[in-house]
Every structure is written in C-alpha cells, then in structure tokens.
Scaffold this motif. Sequence first.
Motif, PDB file in Angstrom:
ATOM      1  N   ALA A 117       0.745 -67.074 -24.755  1.00 46.70           N
ATOM      2  CA  ALA A 117       0.611 -66.691 -26.172  1.00 46.70           C
ATOM      3  C   ALA A 117      -0.047 -65.327 -26.320  1.00 46.70           C
ATOM      4  CB  ALA A 117      -0.176 -67.754 -26.929  1.00 46.70           C
ATOM      5  N   THR A 118       0.447 -64.352 -25.553  1.00 46.85           N
ATOM      6  CA  THR A 118      -0.130 -63.010 -25.629  1.00 46.85           C
ATOM      7  C   THR A 118       0.447 -62.236 -26.809  1.00 46.85           C
ATOM      8  OG1 THR A 118       1.507 -61.828 -24.266  1.00 46.85           O
ATOM      9  CG2 THR A 118      -0.243 -63.022 -23.105  1.00 46.85           C
ATOM     10  N   ASP A 119      -0.238 -61.205 -27.190  1.00 42.57           N
ATOM     11  CA  ASP A 119       0.242 -60.256 -28.198  1.00 42.57           C
ATOM     12  C   ASP A 119       1.072 -59.225 -27.433  1.00 42.57           C
ATOM     13  OD1 ASP A 119       0.668 -58.446 -30.194  1.00 42.57           O
ATOM     14  OD2 ASP A 119      -1.435 -57.921 -30.488  1.00 42.57           O
ATOM     15  N   HIS A 120       2.389 -59.485 -27.369  1.00 43.27           N
ATOM     16  CA  HIS A 120       3.247 -58.775 -26.401  1.00 43.27           C
ATOM     17  C   HIS A 120       4.147 -57.740 -27.067  1.00 43.27           C
ATOM     18  CE1 HIS A 120       5.251 -58.169 -22.602  1.00 43.27           C
ATOM     19  NE2 HIS A 120       6.434 -58.401 -23.149  1.00 43.27           N
ATOM     20  N   ARG A 121       4.298 -56.596 -26.385  1.00 39.17           N
ATOM     21  CA  ARG A 121       5.205 -55.533 -26.822  1.00 39.17           C
ATOM     22  C   ARG A 121       5.996 -55.033 -25.626  1.00 39.17           C
ATOM     23  NH1 ARG A 121       0.595 -55.328 -29.730  1.00 39.17           N
ATOM     24  NH2 ARG A 121       0.767 -55.007 -31.994  1.00 39.17           N
ATOM     25  N   SER A 122       7.236 -54.638 -25.874  1.00 35.54           N
ATOM     26  CA  SER A 122       8.070 -54.096 -24.795  1.00 35.54           C
ATOM     27  C   SER A 122       8.885 -52.924 -25.319  1.00 35.54           C
ATOM     28  CB  SER A 122       9.003 -55.179 -24.235  1.00 35.54           C
ATOM     29  OG  SER A 122       9.914 -55.609 -25.222  1.00 35.54           O
ATOM     30  N   ARG A 123       9.359 -52.129 -24.353  1.00 38.36           N
ATOM     31  CA  ARG A 123      10.145 -50.937 -24.684  1.00 38.36           C
ATOM     32  C   ARG A 123      11.139 -50.682 -23.558  1.00 38.36           C
ATOM     33  NH1 ARG A 123       6.404 -46.439 -26.814  1.00 38.36           N
ATOM     34  NH2 ARG A 123       6.363 -47.915 -28.559  1.00 38.36           N
ATOM     35  N   THR A 124      12.255 -50.057 -23.878  1.00 37.71           N
ATOM     36  CA  THR A 124      13.304 -49.795 -22.883  1.00 37.71           C
ATOM     37  C   THR A 124      13.321 -48.325 -22.484  1.00 37.71           C
ATOM     38  OG1 THR A 124      14.676 -51.583 -23.747  1.00 37.71           O
ATOM     39  CG2 THR A 124      15.785 -49.897 -22.433  1.00 37.71           C
ATOM     40  N   VAL A 125      13.439 -48.104 -21.163  1.00 37.10           N
ATOM     41  CA  VAL A 125      13.566 -46.750 -20.629  1.00 37.10           C
ATOM     42  C   VAL A 125      15.046 -46.470 -20.417  1.00 37.10           C
ATOM     43  CG1 VAL A 125      13.044 -45.229 -18.690  1.00 37.10           C
ATOM     44  CG2 VAL A 125      11.341 -46.860 -19.487  1.00 37.10           C
ATOM     45  N   ALA A 126      15.521 -45.333 -20.896  1.00 38.65           N
ATOM     46  CA  ALA A 126      16.928 -44.949 -20.748  1.00 38.65           C
ATOM     47  C   ALA A 126      17.043 -43.683 -19.917  1.00 38.65           C
ATOM     48  CB  ALA A 126      17.555 -44.728 -22.127  1.00 38.65           C
ATOM     49  N   ALA A 127      18.253 -43.387 -19.469  1.00 36.06           N
ATOM     50  CA  ALA A 127      18.476 -42.217 -18.611  1.00 36.06           C
ATOM     51  C   ALA A 127      18.067 -40.928 -19.292  1.00 36.06           C
ATOM     52  CB  ALA A 127      19.949 -42.148 -18.200  1.00 36.06           C
ATOM     53  N   ASP A 128      18.239 -40.853 -20.600  1.00 38.87           N
ATOM     54  CA  ASP A 128      17.915 -39.611 -21.280  1.00 38.87           C
ATOM     55  C   ASP A 128      16.413 -39.367 -21.356  1.00 38.87           C
ATOM     56  OD1 ASP A 128      17.199 -41.453 -23.171  1.00 38.87           O
ATOM     57  OD2 ASP A 128      18.726 -40.867 -24.631  1.00 38.87           O
ATOM     58  N   ASP A 129      15.594 -40.311 -20.891  1.00 35.85           N
ATOM     59  CA  ASP A 129      14.158 -40.068 -20.810  1.00 35.85           C
ATOM     60  C   ASP A 129      13.848 -38.958 -19.804  1.00 35.85           C
ATOM     61  OD1 ASP A 129      13.758 -42.004 -22.622  1.00 35.85           O
ATOM     62  OD2 ASP A 129      12.347 -43.176 -21.441  1.00 35.85           O
ATOM     63  N   PHE A 130      14.786 -38.655 -18.920  1.00 37.90           N
ATOM     64  CA  PHE A 130      14.557 -37.613 -17.936  1.00 37.90           C
ATOM     65  C   PHE A 130      14.640 -36.213 -18.549  1.00 37.90           C
ATOM     66  CE2 PHE A 130      15.205 -41.044 -14.932  1.00 37.90           C
ATOM     67  CZ  PHE A 130      14.176 -40.774 -14.049  1.00 37.90           C
ATOM     68  N   ALA A 131      14.824 -36.156 -19.851  1.00 36.01           N
ATOM     69  CA  ALA A 131      14.699 -34.864 -20.518  1.00 36.01           C
ATOM     70  C   ALA A 131      13.291 -34.311 -20.343  1.00 36.01           C
ATOM     71  CB  ALA A 131      15.038 -35.008 -21.999  1.00 36.01           C
ATOM     72  N   GLU A 132      12.334 -35.206 -20.045  1.00 31.62           N
ATOM     73  CA  GLU A 132      10.950 -34.790 -19.852  1.00 31.62           C
ATOM     74  C   GLU A 132      10.582 -34.722 -18.369  1.00 31.62           C
ATOM     75  OE1 GLU A 132       8.068 -35.280 -22.739  1.00 31.62           O
ATOM     76  OE2 GLU A 132       9.061 -36.993 -23.684  1.00 31.62           O
ATOM     77  N   LEU A 133      11.555 -34.383 -17.541  1.00 28.49           N
ATOM     78  CA  LEU A 133      11.344 -34.336 -16.093  1.00 28.49           C
ATOM     79  C   LEU A 133      10.230 -33.370 -15.715  1.00 28.49           C
ATOM     80  CD1 LEU A 133      12.586 -35.542 -13.529  1.00 28.49           C
ATOM     81  CD2 LEU A 133      14.058 -33.549 -13.398  1.00 28.49           C
ATOM     82  N   ASP A 134      10.194 -32.209 -16.352  1.00 31.53           N
ATOM     83  CA  ASP A 134       9.163 -31.223 -16.030  1.00 31.53           C
ATOM     84  C   ASP A 134       7.773 -31.758 -16.377  1.00 31.53           C
ATOM     85  OD1 ASP A 134      10.898 -29.303 -15.050  1.00 31.53           O
ATOM     86  OD2 ASP A 134      11.273 -28.457 -17.027  1.00 31.53           O
ATOM     87  N   ARG A 135       7.681 -32.477 -17.467  1.00 33.04           N
ATOM     88  CA  ARG A 135       6.385 -33.030 -17.850  1.00 33.04           C
ATOM     89  C   ARG A 135       5.932 -34.087 -16.844  1.00 33.04           C
ATOM     90  NH1 ARG A 135       4.890 -36.165 -23.501  1.00 33.04           N
ATOM     91  NH2 ARG A 135       2.671 -36.428 -23.069  1.00 33.04           N
ATOM     92  N   LEU A 136       6.875 -34.905 -16.381  1.00 37.12           N
ATOM     93  CA  LEU A 136       6.543 -35.914 -15.381  1.00 37.12           C
ATOM     94  C   LEU A 136       6.026 -35.253 -14.106  1.00 37.12           C
ATOM     95  CD1 LEU A 136       6.666 -38.995 -14.739  1.00 37.12           C
ATOM     96  CD2 LEU A 136       8.921 -38.546 -13.731  1.00 37.12           C
ATOM     97  N   ALA A 137       6.710 -34.204 -13.650  1.00 36.00           N
ATOM     98  CA  ALA A 137       6.279 -33.507 -12.439  1.00 36.00           C
ATOM     99  C   ALA A 137       4.907 -32.871 -12.619  1.00 36.00           C
ATOM    100  CB  ALA A 137       7.305 -32.444 -12.064  1.00 36.00           C
ATOM    101  N   SER A 138       4.648 -32.341 -13.812  1.00 39.12           N
ATOM    102  CA  SER A 138       3.379 -31.643 -14.039  1.00 39.12           C
ATOM    103  C   SER A 138       2.190 -32.592 -14.020  1.00 39.12           C
ATOM    104  CB  SER A 138       3.418 -30.880 -15.368  1.00 39.12           C
ATOM    105  OG  SER A 138       3.374 -31.769 -16.473  1.00 39.12           O
ATOM    106  N   MET A 139       2.410 -33.874 -14.255  1.00 40.90           N
ATOM    107  CA  MET A 139       1.303 -34.837 -14.207  1.00 40.90           C
ATOM    108  C   MET A 139       0.692 -34.913 -12.812  1.00 40.90           C
ATOM    109  SD  MET A 139       2.840 -38.064 -16.303  1.00 40.90           S
ATOM    110  CE  MET A 139       3.694 -37.797 -17.855  1.00 40.90           C
ATOM    111  N   PHE A 140       1.543 -34.715 -11.810  1.00 36.43           N
ATOM    112  CA  PHE A 140       1.108 -34.920 -10.427  1.00 36.43           C
ATOM    113  C   PHE A 140       0.728 -33.623  -9.722  1.00 36.43           C
ATOM    114  CE2 PHE A 140       3.672 -38.547 -11.578  1.00 36.43           C
ATOM    115  CZ  PHE A 140       2.959 -39.603 -11.061  1.00 36.43           C
ATOM    116  N   ASP A 141       1.134 -32.483 -10.247  1.00 36.04           N
ATOM    117  CA  ASP A 141       0.891 -31.177  -9.618  1.00 36.04           C
ATOM    118  C   ASP A 141       1.598 -31.099  -8.268  1.00 36.04           C
ATOM    119  OD1 ASP A 141      -0.821 -30.307 -11.713  1.00 36.04           O
ATOM    120  OD2 ASP A 141      -2.451 -31.461 -10.843  1.00 36.04           O
TER     121      ASP A 141
END
Length: 632
Positions: A312-336
């Motif tokens: 009985a948790t207060d649950h939320r979910s979301r879907t990741v799609a291929a077009d999320d890779f529009a932020e590829l540069d941002r993902l890479a910058s998180m890790f340096d």
Amino acid sequence: MCGIAGIFHCQTPKPVDPVRVERMCEALAHRGPDGSGVWTAPGVGLGHRRLSIIDLAGSPQPMQSGDGGAVIVFNGEIYNFRELRRELEAGGAEFRTHGDTEVILAAWRKWGVDCLEHLHGMFAFALYDLADRTLFLARDRLGVKPIFMAQLSDGSLAFASELKGLLAHPMLRREADPLAIEDYLTWGYVPDHRSILKGVEKLPAGHYRLLRHDASPAAPVKWWDVSFAERRRSSDADLGAELLHHLREAVTSRMVSDVPLGAFLSGGVDSSSVVALMAEASREPVRTCSIGFDVASEDETSYASEVARLFATDHRSRTVAADDFAELDRLASMFDEPFADASALPTWRVCQLAREHVTVALSGDGADEAFAGYRRQIFQSHEERVRSVLPAALRGPVFGTLGALYPKADWAPRMLRAKATFQALSVNGEEAYAAALAVNRPELRTLLYSDDLRGKLAGYRAERPFVDMMRAAPARSGLDRAQYADLKFWLPGDILTKVDRTSMAVSLEAREPLLDHRLIEFAATLPERMRVRGKQGKWLMKQTMRRYLPDSILFRPKQGFVTPIAQWLRGPLASEARGIATSAMIARTGWFDGARIGRIAEDHIAGRADHSRLLWQLLMLDRSLNGLGISG
C-alpha cells in the motif's frame, strides 16, 4: 547530501584565495542548493555546498569545532550520530547543533584517525586540525561518496566531490591518460585506481589521507576491508534470523530524516525487500517510484506495481523513451569521466521522479555483490568446482580448443551458449572472472586501437589490476574472490558512481541500506551454500524475505535495470551510431581505427551483430571528451 572542495598547500603554507575555492564549489552547486560557505587559513581552504537533510537550519558548513581547533566540510550521513553523540557527551563533549557534522568533529578530537571506526554511514570529508596543521581526508568503507584529488604545479593539493570541481581550478592540466582509455574500453567506466585525466586521483573506498604542511604528500591508508576468510557455523534458521536483524537495522537507521523520504522500487528482490522493511517500520505509506521503458520486453513496472499494491505504498511511475537521448550531452556531463553503464539514463529519470516528491530515497543497491546475486558469480561458483578437480595442464588444452572451435551463438538457447564457458574453464578463475565482467575482450580492443595508442599502452592490460585484486583477496574460495572484487572494484567504480552522480544531479540524497557495513561483513562470513544453491543466487536473503514477498517476485529471472540500447541504436539513434567513426573529437585523439568502428556500426544497424555496448561506450567517450575539452 553535499559537495565539498578545497585546496591544501603541502609544503609552504601559502595563502589560499577564497574566490578560487568558491568557484570550485559553484561547479558542485547541484549537490547542495541549500547553502554554501568557504573557510580559509594559511595554507588551506575548505568549501561546501549543502543539501539540508538533518538539522536543517543549525548545521552550516564549513563547521568549526567548539574550541575552534578543527574545521570540517562533510558530504554524507552518519546514521549512528545520535548514539555517538551520547557517548561523546558522557566523556565531556559539548554540542551546539543537532546534526551529524559536529559529531565527526568531536569524534576526531577524542579518537583522531580512529574516529572512522566509530562512524556508521556514507561519507567523504575533509577535516583540518589547526593545532597539528594537518588535513584529514577520508572516504567511507564501500565508497558511496567520492573524493577526487590533484597535485597542482604550485605545490598544492586540490580536492572535490566531483571532477568538475577540480576542472574549475585554472591550474588543472587537461591531458587524457591513455591507460584510462584501456580501462574504460574494458569495463565501461574508469575504475577508482585511475582517472581520465593525468595527475588526477580518486581516494579509494575505505581509505584516508593525512597531510601535513612542510611534508611530502602522504599516500592513502586503508582503514577498512571486508574479509571472506571466515565461515559462520550456525543453522539455516539462526543465520536467517541474524540476517533479518541486520536488514531491519540497516533500513530503519536510514529512515531518519528531517525532510520527505521515499524509495526506488524496480520490482526486483532488493528494492522490494527494502520497501517491505520500510513499510513494516513506517506508520505512513512509503513513497515509492519506478521507471519503465517503451520496449515491452525490458519493462518491469508491472512487478513494481505488484509490490506497491502489496505494501500500500504511495506509488508513482514514468516511462523512458528513445527520444530521452536528446539529453545525451547532459547525461555525459553528470559523470565528467566517460561512463557507459546505459542504466544511468533510467537511474537519472527515476531520481528526477523521486525528487518531485522527496529529498531522500532508499535504494536496493549492494545485495547482488554481498550475497552473490549476479549470474556471473553463480557461473564462477560452478566453474570453480570443475577447476578444482581438473588440473590446469588438462583444462587449458581441452577447453581452450573447444572454446576456439565452438561457434558464438548469442541467438541460441542459453544451455547451448557454451563458447564462453569453455573459454572460462581453459584459464584460471581470476582471469575467467575478469573476462566475464569485461565489456570488450583484449583481442577486440587491440583491433580498435591505433598504432599510436598501442604504443602508449606499452603492453598494459586493464584486467591485470582486477586479477591481482582477486588473487590478494582475504578469501577461501573462487566465489569469495569474485564477490570481493565486485565489492571493491565494480561497486564503487560503476554502481555507486552511477547512483551518486544521477541523484546529485537533481539534488536528491540516495541511501543504500543493503551496503550497511555490518550487513556486508555478516554476508561475507556465510557458507557458500547460503549464497548459491544450484542456479539460485542470494539464497539466504530470498528465503528470509519469503515472509514478506511472494515467490513471483523473489524467484523470477533476474532482469536488472536494463536499457534497450541495442534497439535504439538500430532505430532512432542509428545516425548517432554511424556518426561515431567520423566524430571530430574521436578522430582528433588518434586513438582508434575509424574505418573499423564504421564497419562495426553498420553491422549493428543491419542486425548482423550486436555491438550496442561498444557503440554506446564510444558515443559516451566522444561526449565526455568534448565536455572536458581534451582531445588526447
């Protein structure tokens, strides 16, 4: 959770410009949006960015001890700080705040470097003692929180929670280390014994450094290790009861927070176990969140929903799609540094979802390493039995020949994919396990490299430090050594790096109860039959959690946080795959054979082979080099 940075002059205590420390901290603002501060004295400067979790208004940093003799900047949480505070108060210590930072200062004043043994939690901190004129840098046992360090040309040592903090210092050289390229192409990340930049180091997990003015920089000192050398002699029931006690303590200790708290829920054994124990200890519904994929075969949200309904948790979910890779540069910058674990994308997305509702989230990371939950560990256990009865002089020629002749059949049923098993049995256990963990085998890496890079590597192979670690492990069996290497090499380099950077990118504190060091130390003493039975890993943990979770969750095939990059690189990201070979940044390095990379990309796009992991590695390397502003 926070970000720390600082400068320490190891020889002459030159003045430290507070503006320089402030700029290093500004690069870490995402780690601590709630406050900042800088403290300087001759030869030292400490900076801090704060994400307020405990004692929201009363524990600003840098923090000075009550007697003014020590100053600290601290990233992490000390889960037993209230018990420590009572012990220290009984010895005469006085406190002005209600948080854990001041407790570390008091512990240092009482025990010196031995204070680390008293701290239960995740931490990276820098503490300057004015009387001794020493800087104490320390990292937690498992390496949940990071520290990057660099010796600079002016004789100072700069340090920061992330590489981007060091990059803000104008004296940092931006020259790539070719050995790190070999490490990265092997493992998919740059392990803790290396950095993408020459001259930059990472303080290893479970280590500290004690630096003094007018002295050469001291090497890191190991203050904690896990031993697999002993075995518990108890009944299954007693071991299960002890395990449940450790699990409950680990979870409940990490539920202390002055801000909203929740949990990641994938629907797997580990996160479901954490949520079950949170629900048991909480009077309110546990806040949970999960991420799914737009590729049905990779989506696990139905299992997460099943567990959410069960508790009985207060649950939320979301879907990741291929077009999320529009932020590829941002993902890479998180890790340096280049980082190719593709599950970083859904991890980031689940952190974003969690941060919309909570400031602290508990995860299920660590159980696979501690209790032998990875398929490769189970294979290693079975293969070691074969190695124990067949001498190497026989295994090498027989299985080596079979491995060379047997076709590679990724498309076939699992029982018919024997090539890798034959190859593993032809060598010793350490080399076989390194090959099981590696993303790319040495032969492929050599084909990818240019003559220039092969010359710079001078015969170095990334597997060697890993094999050496396994051989030197305090262990009794091949499975022990495999788990030890996973805890000491894979966990801090890949899993914890991924969780730290993606959670901190959205100012979320992630806590890993299954990495409580007492739980890890207990797990390391379990007989092998309590870890692996037949094809089942994490045997004791699964049996223990049957009182909470259904078999449909506990015993379904392990899936993990998989990202469908193979499909994406053949579809919406095919142009990205083709562009790697002609990338200006990759070409300028002179490290690779561009024509061969081009053929690999076309073979993958056409479906003739699955090269998705390699292509993803090269794509992330390209983005990282571009972000760092280096070309070789």
